[in-house]
Scaffold this active site. Structure first.
Site, PDB file in Angstrom:
ATOM      1  N   LYS A  56      39.165 -37.710   4.932  1.00 10.59           N
ATOM      2  CA  LYS A  56      39.182 -36.447   4.221  1.00 10.59           C
ATOM      3  C   LYS A  56      40.508 -35.740   4.374  1.00 10.59           C
ATOM      4  O   LYS A  56      40.842 -34.826   3.651  1.00 10.59           O
ATOM      5  CB  LYS A  56      38.080 -35.520   4.764  1.00 10.59           C
ATOM      6  CG  LYS A  56      36.716 -36.143   4.767  1.00 10.59           C
ATOM      7  CD  LYS A  56      35.737 -35.236   5.582  1.00 10.59           C
ATOM      8  CE  LYS A  56      34.580 -36.059   6.040  1.00 10.59           C
ATOM      9  NZ  LYS A  56      33.769 -35.366   7.044  1.00 10.59           N
ATOM     10  N   GLY A  57      41.286 -36.170   5.367  1.00  6.86           N
ATOM     11  CA  GLY A  57      42.500 -35.449   5.740  1.00  6.86           C
ATOM     12  C   GLY A  57      43.505 -35.254   4.618  1.00  6.86           C
ATOM     13  O   GLY A  57      44.204 -34.245   4.576  1.00  6.86           O
ATOM     14  N   GLU A 112      48.501 -40.491   2.302  1.00 12.46           N
ATOM     15  CA  GLU A 112      47.902 -40.335   3.637  1.00 12.46           C
ATOM     16  C   GLU A 112      48.400 -39.042   4.286  1.00 12.46           C
ATOM     17  O   GLU A 112      49.538 -38.631   4.065  1.00 12.46           O
ATOM     18  CB  GLU A 112      48.268 -41.578   4.471  1.00 12.46           C
ATOM     19  CG  GLU A 112      47.823 -41.572   5.916  1.00 12.46           C
ATOM     20  CD  GLU A 112      46.321 -41.541   6.138  1.00 12.46           C
ATOM     21  OE1 GLU A 112      45.677 -40.594   5.658  1.00 12.46           O
ATOM     22  OE2 GLU A 112      45.800 -42.452   6.825  1.00 12.46           O
ATOM     23  N   ASP A 116      49.789 -41.615  13.133  1.00 12.78           N
ATOM     24  CA  ASP A 116      49.961 -41.428  14.575  1.00 12.78           C
ATOM     25  C   ASP A 116      50.263 -42.809  15.184  1.00 12.78           C
ATOM     26  O   ASP A 116      51.409 -43.228  15.223  1.00 12.78           O
ATOM     27  CB  ASP A 116      48.683 -40.792  15.134  1.00 12.78           C
ATOM     28  CG  ASP A 116      48.768 -40.497  16.623  1.00 12.78           C
ATOM     29  OD1 ASP A 116      49.860 -40.569  17.180  1.00 12.78           O
ATOM     30  OD2 ASP A 116      47.717 -40.196  17.228  1.00 12.78           O
ATOM     31  N   LYS A 144      54.048 -38.866  13.264  1.00 13.36           N
ATOM     32  CA  LYS A 144      54.306 -38.530  14.669  1.00 13.36           C
ATOM     33  C   LYS A 144      55.343 -39.494  15.213  1.00 13.36           C
ATOM     34  O   LYS A 144      55.059 -40.668  15.430  1.00 13.36           O
ATOM     35  CB  LYS A 144      53.014 -38.597  15.478  1.00 13.36           C
ATOM     36  CG  LYS A 144      52.089 -37.437  15.189  1.00 13.36           C
ATOM     37  CD  LYS A 144      50.971 -37.375  16.200  1.00 13.36           C
ATOM     38  CE  LYS A 144      50.066 -36.200  15.909  1.00 13.36           C
ATOM     39  NZ  LYS A 144      48.857 -36.216  16.749  1.00 13.36           N
ATOM     40  N   ASP A 172      41.904 -31.973  10.795  1.00 13.39           N
ATOM     41  CA  ASP A 172      40.803 -31.328  11.510  1.00 13.39           C
ATOM     42  C   ASP A 172      40.845 -31.593  13.000  1.00 13.39           C
ATOM     43  O   ASP A 172      41.510 -32.516  13.472  1.00 13.39           O
ATOM     44  CB  ASP A 172      39.470 -31.862  10.991  1.00 13.39           C
ATOM     45  CG  ASP A 172      39.230 -33.308  11.454  1.00 13.39           C
ATOM     46  OD1 ASP A 172      40.092 -34.162  11.169  1.00 13.39           O
ATOM     47  OD2 ASP A 172      38.221 -33.576  12.130  1.00 13.39           O
TER      48      ASP A 172
HETATM   49  P1  IMP Z   1      46.359 -43.522  13.579  1.00 12.09           P
HETATM   50  O1  IMP Z   1      45.472 -44.667  13.184  1.00 12.09           O
HETATM   51  O2  IMP Z   1      46.504 -43.420  15.068  1.00 12.09           O
HETATM   52  O3  IMP Z   1      47.700 -43.548  12.884  1.00 12.09           O
HETATM   53  O4  IMP Z   1      45.597 -42.194  13.215  1.00 12.09           O
HETATM   54  C1  IMP Z   1      45.533 -41.755  11.929  1.00 12.09           C
HETATM   55  C2  IMP Z   1      44.376 -40.828  11.702  1.00 12.09           C
HETATM   56  O5  IMP Z   1      44.013 -40.091  12.881  1.00 12.09           O
HETATM   57  C3  IMP Z   1      44.813 -39.801  10.684  1.00 12.09           C
HETATM   58  O6  IMP Z   1      44.541 -40.253   9.383  1.00 12.09           O
HETATM   59  C4  IMP Z   1      44.032 -38.589  11.092  1.00 12.09           C
HETATM   60  O7  IMP Z   1      42.769 -38.614  10.479  1.00 12.09           O
HETATM   61  C5  IMP Z   1      43.878 -38.725  12.584  1.00 12.09           C
HETATM   62  N1  IMP Z   1      44.934 -37.973  13.310  1.00 12.09           N
HETATM   63  C6  IMP Z   1      45.984 -38.468  14.009  1.00 12.09           C
HETATM   64  N2  IMP Z   1      46.713 -37.495  14.565  1.00 12.09           N
HETATM   65  C7  IMP Z   1      46.105 -36.334  14.221  1.00 12.09           C
HETATM   66  C8  IMP Z   1      46.394 -34.932  14.501  1.00 12.09           C
HETATM   67  O8  IMP Z   1      47.363 -34.545  15.180  1.00 12.09           O
HETATM   68  N3  IMP Z   1      45.528 -34.039  13.952  1.00 12.09           N
HETATM   69  C9  IMP Z   1      44.456 -34.397  13.198  1.00 12.09           C
HETATM   70  N4  IMP Z   1      44.161 -35.678  12.910  1.00 12.09           N
HETATM   71  C10 IMP Z   1      44.967 -36.635  13.426  1.00 12.09           C
HETATM   72 MG    MG Z   2      43.623 -39.565   7.629  1.00  9.80          MG
END
Ligand code: IMP
Ligand code: MG
Length: 191
Positions: A56-57, A112, A116, A144, A172
């Site tokens: 949903k982000g 997207e 992270d 990030k 969120d």
């Molecule tokens: P990744 O798989 O670690 O890159 O995480 C990606 C997903 O984690 C994103 O699409 C977000 O939904 C969530 N996410 C990562 N960091 C944050 C943050 O700082 N705030 C909120 N959601 C986050």
């Molecule tokens: Mg997301």
């Protein structure tokens, strides 16, 4: 980075004592999204483009950037859930909502919110490539810096930010704070 001033930034009362620093204000977000939209418009001129928003982000980002891309385009959404805690994804991704549209003659652009570890995006890129569209590229609003556990190809990046957990503009914490106009850190004592 500046300290949150609740009058200037119109933080709704429910969030006022929950947020830490303002990371990116709404005007800076809007200007960057305009710029990204212009760049994408030039790059995709004459091509059939399908935006794939990741729920949903990315809901607000998708809504805003699609209107800054001045081309005929199609929009579709995927929802994925990644197992993990409220603040860390595990990289194990489950598709909760799949695409409705066919990809075979489209140039796919993933929209997207935040990258992270990169595990979610890496999974999505592979999944979409396997459907053999004409191309797959990614536009993410926040990256990030230095947290990525996988090599990623991201064509369009809005902002590189620090490693702190952030909320607002679609992002969120336990499903709350998505509806803030700007991006904030969350107070440590809220997590
Ligand atoms: P990744 O798989 O670690 O890159 O995480 C990606 C997903 O984690 C994103 O699409 C977000 O939904 C969530 N996410 C990562 N960091 C944050 C943050 O700082 N705030 C909120 N959601 C986050
Ligand atoms: Mg997301």
């Amino acid at each position: 980075m500046s300290v949150v001033n609740s009058k200037e930034h119109h933080i709704p009362p429910f969030a006022q004592d929950k947020l830490g620093k303002l990371v990116i204000d709404e005007n800076t977000l809007a200007q960057k999204i305009k710029d990204l939209g212009q760049e994408i418009t030039q790059d995709y001129l004459g091509r059939k483009i399908l935006l794939v928003g990741v729920l949903k982000g990315a809901a607000y980002f998708m809504s805003d950037i699609s209107r800054e891309i001045k081309l005929p385009l199609q929009m579709d959404y995927m929802a994925v859930s990644s197992y993990g805690t409220a603040t860390k994804s595990s990289g194990v991704v489950r598709i909760v909502k799949d695409l409705d549209l066919d990809l075979s003659d489209k140039h796919v652009l993933i929209i997207e919110d935040i990258v992270d570890s990169g595990l979610t995006l890496s999974y999505l890129q592979k999944y979409l490539h396997a459907k053999h569209p004409l191309s797959v590229e990614t536009c993410c609003l926040f990256l990030k810096t230095g947290n990525q556990k996988v090599d990623l190809d991201i064509k369009y990046i809005g902002f590189e930010i620090g490693q702190e957990f952030v909320v607002g503009y679609g992002l969120d914490y336990n499903e709350i704070y998505r509806n803030l106009n700007s991006l904030y850190q969350l107070n440590q004592d809220q997590m």
